[in-house]
Design a protein around this motif. Structure first.
Motif, PDB file in Angstrom:
ATOM      1  N   ALA A 681     -36.849 102.897  81.080  1.00 24.84           N
ATOM      2  CA  ALA A 681     -38.106 102.533  80.434  1.00 24.84           C
ATOM      3  C   ALA A 681     -38.665 101.296  81.094  1.00 24.84           C
ATOM      4  CB  ALA A 681     -37.896 102.290  78.932  1.00 24.84           C
ATOM      5  N   SER A 682     -39.996 101.173  81.038  1.00 27.14           N
ATOM      6  CA  SER A 682     -40.699 100.008  81.574  1.00 27.14           C
ATOM      7  C   SER A 682     -41.757  99.586  80.564  1.00 27.14           C
ATOM      8  CB  SER A 682     -41.346 100.333  82.922  1.00 27.14           C
ATOM      9  OG  SER A 682     -42.332 101.334  82.775  1.00 27.14           O
ATOM     10  N   SER A 683     -41.893  98.269  80.413  1.00 27.07           N
ATOM     11  CA  SER A 683     -42.893  97.720  79.492  1.00 27.07           C
ATOM     12  C   SER A 683     -43.857  96.849  80.273  1.00 27.07           C
ATOM     13  CB  SER A 683     -42.218  96.907  78.385  1.00 27.07           C
ATOM     14  OG  SER A 683     -41.537  95.794  78.932  1.00 27.07           O
ATOM     15  N   ILE A 689     -45.315 101.343  76.618  1.00 27.19           N
ATOM     16  CA  ILE A 689     -43.963 101.505  77.157  1.00 27.19           C
ATOM     17  C   ILE A 689     -43.900 102.893  77.791  1.00 27.19           C
ATOM     18  CG2 ILE A 689     -41.498 101.570  76.632  1.00 27.19           C
ATOM     19  CD1 ILE A 689     -42.137  99.888  74.124  1.00 27.19           C
ATOM     20  N   VAL A 723     -45.868  93.967  75.724  1.00 37.86           N
ATOM     21  CA  VAL A 723     -44.449  94.175  75.437  1.00 37.86           C
ATOM     22  C   VAL A 723     -43.651  93.346  76.435  1.00 37.86           C
ATOM     23  CG1 VAL A 723     -42.639  95.873  75.113  1.00 37.86           C
ATOM     24  CG2 VAL A 723     -45.019  96.506  74.670  1.00 37.86           C
ATOM     25  N   VAL A 726     -37.628  95.269  76.755  1.00 35.59           N
ATOM     26  CA  VAL A 726     -37.125  96.505  76.165  1.00 35.59           C
ATOM     27  C   VAL A 726     -35.628  96.580  76.430  1.00 35.59           C
ATOM     28  CG1 VAL A 726     -39.265  97.821  76.293  1.00 35.59           C
ATOM     29  CG2 VAL A 726     -37.758  97.769  78.260  1.00 35.59           C
ATOM     30  N   SER A 737     -37.902  97.393  71.444  1.00 33.74           N
ATOM     31  CA  SER A 737     -38.895  96.654  72.224  1.00 33.74           C
ATOM     32  C   SER A 737     -39.346  95.424  71.453  1.00 33.74           C
ATOM     33  CB  SER A 737     -40.101  97.546  72.544  1.00 33.74           C
ATOM     34  OG  SER A 737     -40.719  97.986  71.344  1.00 33.74           O
TER      35      SER A 737
END
Length: 749
Positions: A681-683, A689, A723, A726, A737
Motif C-alpha cells: 500500500a502507498s499513501s 491510499i 495520509v 500506513v 492508516s
C-alpha cells in the motif's frame, strides 16, 4: 635389337608353315577349335618347356605392300647374318665371364610358386660404404604408425618377422643426452623406425633454407639470366608442346557451326529475325520540354490552398465586425505573434476610396513560406484500438482478500497523527500525535487501553518484532522511550522487564548516548529511555532488525550523526557511518541477509554490514525520497518520493527501476509491503491510499505481477497534508492508516 627379334619371329613362322598341318574335321572347321589327342598334347607341352624364350610381339611394319616382295628375297640373307651374330655373342659372353664383377646368382625352386628363381647373395657393406645402400628393416609401407602404439613391435621386415620397438628413455634421459652430446639437436625422430636418426650437413642446410624462406636447392640462382627458348630465328619449333599429330579439325569444316549458321539463315528467310534498319540522322527529333520523365513514385501532394477571405476583410463590412476604440487599442498593444488576426476591419463608402494594400509583400512572402514548408508526404494513420494497448491484468475480484472498506475509526482530538505501530500479533495499535500523546488501542473494537503523555511531539513509533516479549519504542525530541503495554501474561511481562530493566546492567561503554532505566514508573511512563546527542532533532524513523536486538534510528538533523544503531542486550549505541554523502532520509535492515539500506535524498545505497563495504547504489530518478520498504523475500525494493513517483527495484536485475508507477496526484508519504500476503500500500498527500497486488515468483525468468486493486478514501486533507503513514496487520489483510486530520482508520477486507 628389335630388328633381330623381328628376324627370329619371321624364321619361326616360316618353320611352322613348312610343317604339314593335319586335316581338320567338319566340327572343327565349323566351330573353329583344334582338337588334339593326348599324345599331341604331351608333345606340345614338352616343346613349350624347351622353348623358355618369351615370344616378342612383332613391331608394326610401316612399309607398303610393294616392299613385301623385296623383304621375302632378303630373308635368306638375314638368316645367314643371324647365325654369324650368334657366334659373336657366344664369344663375347666368354670374354665377359672373365670380367665378372657382381656375384653369381643361384637358381633355386620357390617354396611358394614351385617355379625356379634366381637368388643373389646378400651384400655385406664395408666400413666405408654409403649408408644410403642400407635397406629399411621396417617394411610396413605407407600406413599410419599410430596403429602400432599399443603393440610391442613397430612393423615387419622383408622376411615377415616382427621388428621390435626400440627402447626409448624418458624426458630426463633426452635432456641428459642433449647435455652430453652437443650434436644431439641435429637428429630427427623417424616414425618408421621409432628412433632418432642424425641428419647430414646437406639436410641441415635444407632445413635452414626452408626456415629462412629460401629455395632449398643450393645450386639455384634466382638472378641467373633469362634463356630465350622460343624467341629468335630457328627456335620456334625446337620444343613443341606435344608430339601428337595435327588433328583433322584444323582443316575440316565444323558440322556444328554449319548447323548453327543454317538455323540462323532459315530464321532470317522466314522473317523471325529482322535486322536493325539504319536510322537516318537527318530527321529532327521533336519532344515536349515541359513533360516530366515517367516515374514509379506516387504523384506529389497538392500544395495547400490559401485561406479564403471572410466578411471582416470586406472594404464595406457590417457594423458588428468593426472594432471599438478599446478593442483597437488592445490590438495595437498586443504582440504580433499573439494577435488573433493580422488586420483590423475598416469601412470605406466606395471601392475607389480603398488605398493600396500595405501588407501585400508580407502576405506574398508568407505564402511562399507555406509552399516551401508544406509537407510532401502523406502520413498513414494507424487504426489501433486503445484498449489493445492496455496490458491484460487479472480481475481484482480474483485477487481477494484485500482491504476495501473502512471498519474502525480512532480519533486524536488535538493534533495530527504522524506515526503509528502495529503489534506483531496484529491485536494492538500504538499511535502518536504532535501534542505528545501516545495512545494504545485494540484493532478489533477500537477501544483505547492506555494513554501516555510525553514532553514533545511524537515523530516515530515501532513495535519490537519479537513474539516472546511485547514493547514498543516512541521517538520524541532527542529521546527514545520504551513502553510496555498493559494486560500482558506473567511470562511475557517478566521477560520484557528483564530485557529492558535487567537486575545487573552490562558494563558501560564510551558513547555520546546515555541509557537510563526507570522501573518504578514503568506503569505510567517509559521503562527505558535513550538520550540521543544534543541537537539531533526529532527522530523521523525507527526500524528493527528481524531478530529484535538491534534498533536503528534516523534523526531529522542534517549532520552526519543522524543515523544511530542501538543494541538492546548490551545497551550500546554507535554511529555506523563516519561520513556519508547526502542527507539520510530512511534506513532499513535486509529481512534475510546482513545488509543495510540507506536512502538519501536521491539515491539508495546497499551496504554489507559483515564485510563493511558498499554493494550497490540504486538510482530511482526521484528528486526527493520520502519512503521505502523491502519485500519479505529481500529481492525487491519499493521507493516513493515527493514527486509522486513509486519505483519498483529488482535487486538481481539492475540498479535502475524495473517499473515506475504514478497513481497519486500529490507527494507520497508512506509505503509498506504486507509481511504474509502479496499486497503493498502507498499513501499520499492527496488523501487517498492505493492498494496493489504484488506477487513475486520464485522463477527468476518470470516478472513480478503488479495489479492496482483499490483506492481507499477516508482521510481529509489538512494544510496540504493527507495520509501520513500506513501499516499492515501481520496476520490479516487489514490496513491501519494515520492522517493529518487526527484520525486513525482501520481498513478491512
Amino acid at each position: 635389337m628389335a630388328v633381330a627379334d623381328l628376324k627370329k619371329s619371321h624364321k619361326k613362322r616360316k618353320q611352322r608353315e613348312d610343317v604339314e598341318e593335319p586335316e581338320k574335321g567338319a566340327f572343327e572347321e565349323a566351330v573353329g577349335l583344334e582338337m588334339l589327342s593326348d599324345e599331341e598334347k604331351d608333345a606340345e607341352a614338352e616343346s613349350d618347356k624347351d622353348d623358355n624364350e618369351v615370344d616378342v610381339f612383332p613391331e608394326i611394319d610401316t612399309r607398303s605392300d610393294s616392299e613385301d616382295e623385296d623383304f621375302e628375297d632378303s630373308e635368306d640373307e638375314d638368316e645367314e647374318e643371324e647365325e654369324e651374330e650368334d657366334e659373336e655373342e657366344d664369344e663375347d659372353s666368354g670374354e665377359d665371364s672373365d670380367l665378372q664383377i657382381f656375384p653369381k646368382s643361384k637358381t633355386v625352386v620357390s617354396d611358394i610358386t614351385g617355379q625356379p628363381k634366381r637368388v643373389f647373395p646378400e651384400i655385406e657393406p664395408d666400413y666405408d660404404s654409403d649408408s644410403s645402400t642400407e635397406e629399411d628393416p621396417n617394411r610396413v609401407g605407407n600406413v599410419p604408425m599410430h596403429w602400432y602404439d599399443d603393440l610391442p613391435h613397430i612393423g615387419y621386415d622383408i622376411n615377415g618377422k616382427r621388428v621390435l620397438r626400440p627402447a626409448r628413455g624418458d624426458e630426463l634421459d633426452k635432456f641428459l643426452q642433449t647435455v652430453e652430446d652437443p650434436s644431439a639437436w641435429t637428429a630427427a625422430f623417424d616414425k618408421n623406425t621409432q628412433m632418432d636418426k642424425p641428419l647430414s650437413a646437406e639436410e641441415l642446410d635444407i632445413i635452414r633454407r626452408l626456415q629462412a624462406g629460401e629455395n632449398p636447392d643450393t645450386n639455384y640462382d634466382p638472378y641467373e639470366p633469362t634463356v630465350e627458348w622460343f624467341t629468335g630465328k630457328g627456335k620456334e619449333e625446337i620444343m613443341p608442346l606435344s608430339s601428337a599429330p595435327e588433328p583433322k579439325r584444323r582443316w575440316l569444316p565444323s558440322k556444328w557451326e554449319k548447323q548453327k549458321i543454317m538455323k540462323i539463315v532459315r530464321a532470317i528467310r522466314q522473317g523471325r529475325i529482322i535486322g536493325s534498319k539504319p536510322t537516318s540522322s537527318d530527321k529532327n527529333q521533336v519532344y515536349a520540354i515541359w513533360n516530366e520523365p515517367p516515374s514509379n513514385q506516387p504523384p506529389p501532394l497538392p500544395a495547400p490552398k490559401p485561406r479564403l477571405p471572410t466578411n471582416s476583410e470586406s472594404y464595406n463590412p457590417p457594423e458588428e465586425y468593426l472594432p471599438t476604440d478599446a478593442e483597437r487599442e488592445q490590438w495595437e498593444k498586443t504582440e504580433p505573434e499573439d494577435r488573433e488576426r493580422d488586420y483590423l476591419p475598416q469601412k470605406y463608402s466606395a471601392l475607389r476610396l480603398v488605398p493600396a494594400y500595405d501588407r501585400f509583400i508580407k502576405e506574398r512572402f508568407n505564402r511562399q513560406l507555406d509552399l516551401y514548408l508544406a509537407p510532401r508526404i502523406q502520413r498513414t494513420k494507424l487504426n489501433i484500438d486503445p484498449n489493445s494497448l492496455i496490458p491484460k491484468l487479472p480481475s481484482p475480484s480474483s485477487l481477494k482478500p484485500f482491504p476495501n472498506y473502512k471498519s474502525l475509526k480512532f480519533t486524536h482530538a488535538k493534533g495530527r497523527v504522524r506515526c503509528l505501530g502495529v503489534s506483531p500479533d496484529g491485536a494492538w495499535v500504538a499511535s502518536g500525535d504532535e501534542e505528545g500523546v501516545v495512545s494504545l488501542w485494540e484493532v478489533n473494537v477500537g477501544r483505547e487501553v492506555k494513554r501516555w503523555k510525553v514532553d514533545s511531539k511524537v515523530g516515530a513509533i515501532e513495535w519490537c518484532p519479537r513474539t516472546d516479549v511485547s514493547f514498543f519504542v516512541a521517538g520524541i525530541e532527542e529521546k527514545l522511550h520504551f513502553f510496555i503495554p498493559p494486560h500482558l501474561t506473567p511470562a511475557v511481562s517478566n521477560l520484557t522487564q528483564s530485557l529492558l530493566a535487567p537486575a545487573t546492567l552490562p558494563p558501560a561503554t564510551q558513547s555520546a548516548i546515555k541509557w537510563t532505566s526507570s522501573a518504578a514508573s514503568s506503569a505510567d511512563g517509559s521503562i527505558l529511555t535513550i538520550n540521543l546527542p544534543p541537537a539531533s532533532g526529532l527522530p523521523k524513523q525507527l526500524t528493527w532488525h528481524r531478530k529484535g536486538d538491534y534498533l536503528a534510528s534516523v534523526s531529522s538533523s542534517e549532520s552526519q550523526g543522524g543515523v544511530w544503531m542501538h543494541q538492546i542486550s548490551r545497551r550500546h549505541s554507535q554511529a555506523p557511518f563516519k561520513k556519508i554523502k547526502g542527507t539520510v532520509q530512511l534506513v532499513l535492515f535486509h529481512p534475510t541477509k546482513p545488509h543495510f539500506f540507506v536512502a538519501t535524498q536521491r539515491y539508495v545505497r546497499l551496504y554489507n554490514l559483515a564485510e563493511q563495504k558498499l554493494l550497490k547504489t540504486l538510482m530511482p530518478g526521484i528528486k526527493w525520497i520520502s519512503s521505502m520498504d523491502v519485500h519479505p523475500s529481500g529481492d525487491h525494493v519499493i521507493v516513493g518520493g515527493y514527486d509522486r513517483k513509486l519505483c519498483w527495484f529488482d535487486l538481481e536485475l539492475s540498479d535502475k527501476p524495473y517499473k515506475i508507477l504514478r497513481y497519486h496526484t500529490r507527494a507520497i508519504r508512506s509505503l509498506q509491503f504486507h509481511p504474509t500476503y502479496p499486497l503493498f500500500a502507498s499513501s499520499s498527500d492527496d488523501g487517498s491510499i492505493q492498494v496493489f497486488h504484488a506477487r513475486v515468483y520464485s522463477d527468476l525468468m518470470t516478472d513480478p505481477l503488479i495489479v492496482p486493486l483499490k483506492i481507499l478514501r477516508g482521510h481529509d486533507v489538512r494544510e496540504g497534508l493527507g495520509v501520513l503513514q500506513v501499516k499492515w496487520a501481520s496476520r490479516q489483510p487489514w490496513l491501519v492508516s494515520a492522517g493529518a486530520d487526527g484520525n486513525v482508520l482501520v481498513w478491512c477486507s
